[in-house]
Design a protein around this motif. Structure first.
Motif, PDB file in Angstrom:
ATOM      1  N   TRP A  56       0.833  -1.209   0.000  1.00  0.00           N
ATOM      2  CA  TRP A  56       0.000   0.000   0.000  1.00  0.00           C
ATOM      3  C   TRP A  56       0.866   1.256   0.000  1.00  0.00           C
ATOM      4  O   TRP A  56       0.621   2.196  -0.745  1.00  0.00           O
ATOM      5  CB  TRP A  56      -0.911  -0.014   1.220  1.00  0.00           C
ATOM      6  N   LYS A  57       1.907   1.276   0.842  1.00  0.00           N
ATOM      7  CA  LYS A  57       2.736   2.472   0.981  1.00  0.00           C
ATOM      8  C   LYS A  57       3.657   2.697  -0.221  1.00  0.00           C
ATOM      9  O   LYS A  57       3.990   3.829  -0.532  1.00  0.00           O
ATOM     10  CB  LYS A  57       3.607   2.378   2.243  1.00  0.00           C
ATOM     11  N   ASN A  58       4.102   1.636  -0.870  1.00  0.00           N
ATOM     12  CA  ASN A  58       5.126   1.757  -1.903  1.00  0.00           C
ATOM     13  C   ASN A  58       4.576   1.721  -3.323  1.00  0.00           C
ATOM     14  O   ASN A  58       5.340   1.568  -4.276  1.00  0.00           O
ATOM     15  CB  ASN A  58       6.182   0.677  -1.714  1.00  0.00           C
ATOM     16  N   ASN A  59       3.289   1.847  -3.468  1.00  0.00           N
ATOM     17  CA  ASN A  59       2.669   1.897  -4.788  1.00  0.00           C
ATOM     18  C   ASN A  59       1.721   3.091  -4.828  1.00  0.00           C
ATOM     19  O   ASN A  59       1.189   3.507  -3.816  1.00  0.00           O
ATOM     20  CB  ASN A  59       1.900   0.606  -5.088  1.00  0.00           C
ATOM     21  N   TYR A  60       1.534   3.599  -6.001  1.00  0.00           N
ATOM     22  CA  TYR A  60       0.696   4.786  -6.172  1.00  0.00           C
ATOM     23  C   TYR A  60      -0.725   4.356  -6.524  1.00  0.00           C
ATOM     24  O   TYR A  60      -1.159   4.472  -7.663  1.00  0.00           O
ATOM     25  CB  TYR A  60       1.291   5.679  -7.259  1.00  0.00           C
ATOM     26  N   ILE A  61      -1.465   3.838  -5.547  1.00  0.00           N
ATOM     27  CA  ILE A  61      -2.786   3.284  -5.847  1.00  0.00           C
ATOM     28  C   ILE A  61      -3.933   4.131  -5.327  1.00  0.00           C
ATOM     29  O   ILE A  61      -5.079   3.882  -5.668  1.00  0.00           O
ATOM     30  CB  ILE A  61      -2.915   1.830  -5.323  1.00  0.00           C
ATOM     31  N   THR A  62      -3.638   5.138  -4.516  1.00  0.00           N
ATOM     32  CA  THR A  62      -4.700   6.019  -4.038  1.00  0.00           C
ATOM     33  C   THR A  62      -4.730   7.279  -4.894  1.00  0.00           C
ATOM     34  O   THR A  62      -3.837   7.527  -5.707  1.00  0.00           O
ATOM     35  CB  THR A  62      -4.455   6.412  -2.571  1.00  0.00           C
ATOM     36  N   LYS A  63      -5.752   8.086  -4.737  1.00  0.00           N
ATOM     37  CA  LYS A  63      -5.828   9.352  -5.487  1.00  0.00           C
ATOM     38  C   LYS A  63      -4.620  10.233  -5.164  1.00  0.00           C
ATOM     39  O   LYS A  63      -4.046  10.854  -6.044  1.00  0.00           O
ATOM     40  CB  LYS A  63      -7.124  10.076  -5.167  1.00  0.00           C
ATOM     41  N   LYS A  64      -4.265  10.283  -3.878  1.00  0.00           N
ATOM     42  CA  LYS A  64      -3.106  11.068  -3.468  1.00  0.00           C
ATOM     43  C   LYS A  64      -1.834  10.504  -4.123  1.00  0.00           C
ATOM     44  O   LYS A  64      -0.985  11.260  -4.605  1.00  0.00           O
ATOM     45  CB  LYS A  64      -2.961  11.039  -1.951  1.00  0.00           C
ATOM     46  N   GLY A  65      -1.719   9.188  -4.162  1.00  0.00           N
ATOM     47  CA  GLY A  65      -0.565   8.549  -4.780  1.00  0.00           C
ATOM     48  C   GLY A  65      -0.484   8.829  -6.270  1.00  0.00           C
ATOM     49  O   GLY A  65       0.608   9.028  -6.813  1.00  0.00           O
ATOM     50  N   GLU A  66      -1.628   8.844  -6.928  1.00  0.00           N
ATOM     51  CA  GLU A  66      -1.638   9.148  -8.366  1.00  0.00           C
ATOM     52  C   GLU A  66      -1.166  10.574  -8.611  1.00  0.00           C
ATOM     53  O   GLU A  66      -0.410  10.836  -9.555  1.00  0.00           O
ATOM     54  CB  GLU A  66      -3.036   8.935  -8.931  1.00  0.00           C
ATOM     55  N   LYS A  67      -1.575  11.507  -7.753  1.00  0.00           N
ATOM     56  CA  LYS A  67      -1.117  12.893  -7.880  1.00  0.00           C
ATOM     57  C   LYS A  67       0.389  12.988  -7.650  1.00  0.00           C
ATOM     58  O   LYS A  67       1.092  13.698  -8.368  1.00  0.00           O
ATOM     59  CB  LYS A  67      -1.858  13.792  -6.902  1.00  0.00           C
ATOM     60  N   ALA A  70       2.207  11.697 -10.683  1.00  0.00           N
ATOM     61  CA  ALA A  70       2.157  12.660 -11.786  1.00  0.00           C
ATOM     62  C   ALA A  70       3.195  13.764 -11.580  1.00  0.00           C
ATOM     63  O   ALA A  70       3.888  14.169 -12.529  1.00  0.00           O
ATOM     64  CB  ALA A  70       0.758  13.254 -11.899  1.00  0.00           C
ATOM     65  N   ILE A  71       3.334  14.229 -10.352  1.00  0.00           N
ATOM     66  CA  ILE A  71       4.325  15.263 -10.050  1.00  0.00           C
ATOM     67  C   ILE A  71       5.738  14.720 -10.261  1.00  0.00           C
ATOM     68  O   ILE A  71       6.600  15.398 -10.833  1.00  0.00           O
ATOM     69  CB  ILE A  71       4.148  15.792  -8.606  1.00  0.00           C
ATOM     70  N   LEU A  72       5.969  13.496  -9.830  1.00  0.00           N
ATOM     71  CA  LEU A  72       7.284  12.892 -10.024  1.00  0.00           C
ATOM     72  C   LEU A  72       7.608  12.736 -11.509  1.00  0.00           C
ATOM     73  O   LEU A  72       8.738  12.988 -11.943  1.00  0.00           O
ATOM     74  CB  LEU A  72       7.353  11.532  -9.323  1.00  0.00           C
ATOM     75  N   LYS A  73       6.624  12.324 -12.308  1.00  0.00           N
ATOM     76  CA  LYS A  73       6.834  12.169 -13.750  1.00  0.00           C
ATOM     77  C   LYS A  73       7.141  13.517 -14.400  1.00  0.00           C
ATOM     78  O   LYS A  73       8.001  13.607 -15.282  1.00  0.00           O
ATOM     79  CB  LYS A  73       5.622  11.524 -14.415  1.00  0.00           C
ATOM     80  N   ARG A  74       6.422  14.560 -13.997  1.00  0.00           N
ATOM     81  CA  ARG A  74       6.660  15.905 -14.565  1.00  0.00           C
ATOM     82  C   ARG A  74       8.084  16.373 -14.293  1.00  0.00           C
ATOM     83  O   ARG A  74       8.672  17.087 -15.102  1.00  0.00           O
ATOM     84  CB  ARG A  74       5.684  16.914 -13.963  1.00  0.00           C
TER      85      ARG A  74
END
Length: 78
Positions: A56-67, A70-74
């Motif tokens: 749960w902590k190490n994957n981007y599976i929540t809405k907050k994680g998806e955001k 996206a910031i990391l990718k940018r």
């Protein structure tokens, strides 16, 4: 004196340590709350809980994680 706890993980570790200390103290008085089978089941469940938590902590599976992803990718960090 209760030590300062800053995060949820610190609070969980503190509670588990206190429960373990209480269990050891009560065990010295001759009271046993758990059978061997219950202890084995608990020993099997704890690693399962850690795996679920780490996933749960190490994957981007929540809405907050998806955001966050996206910031990391940018910023070319992922």
């Amino acid at each position: 004196m209760i030590p300062s706890v800053d995060t949820t993980e610190d609070k969980i570790r503190f509670i588990i340590a206190m429960l373990a200390a209480i269990k050891v103290f009560i065990g010295t008085l001759g009271y046993n709350f758990f059978t061997d089978e219950q202890l084995v089941a608990l020993e099997n469940l704890i690693p399962f809980g850690f795996v679920i938590y780490a996933t749960w902590k190490n994957n981007y599976i929540t809405k907050k994680g998806e955001k966050q992803k996206a910031i990391l990718k940018r910023n070319n960090l992922v």
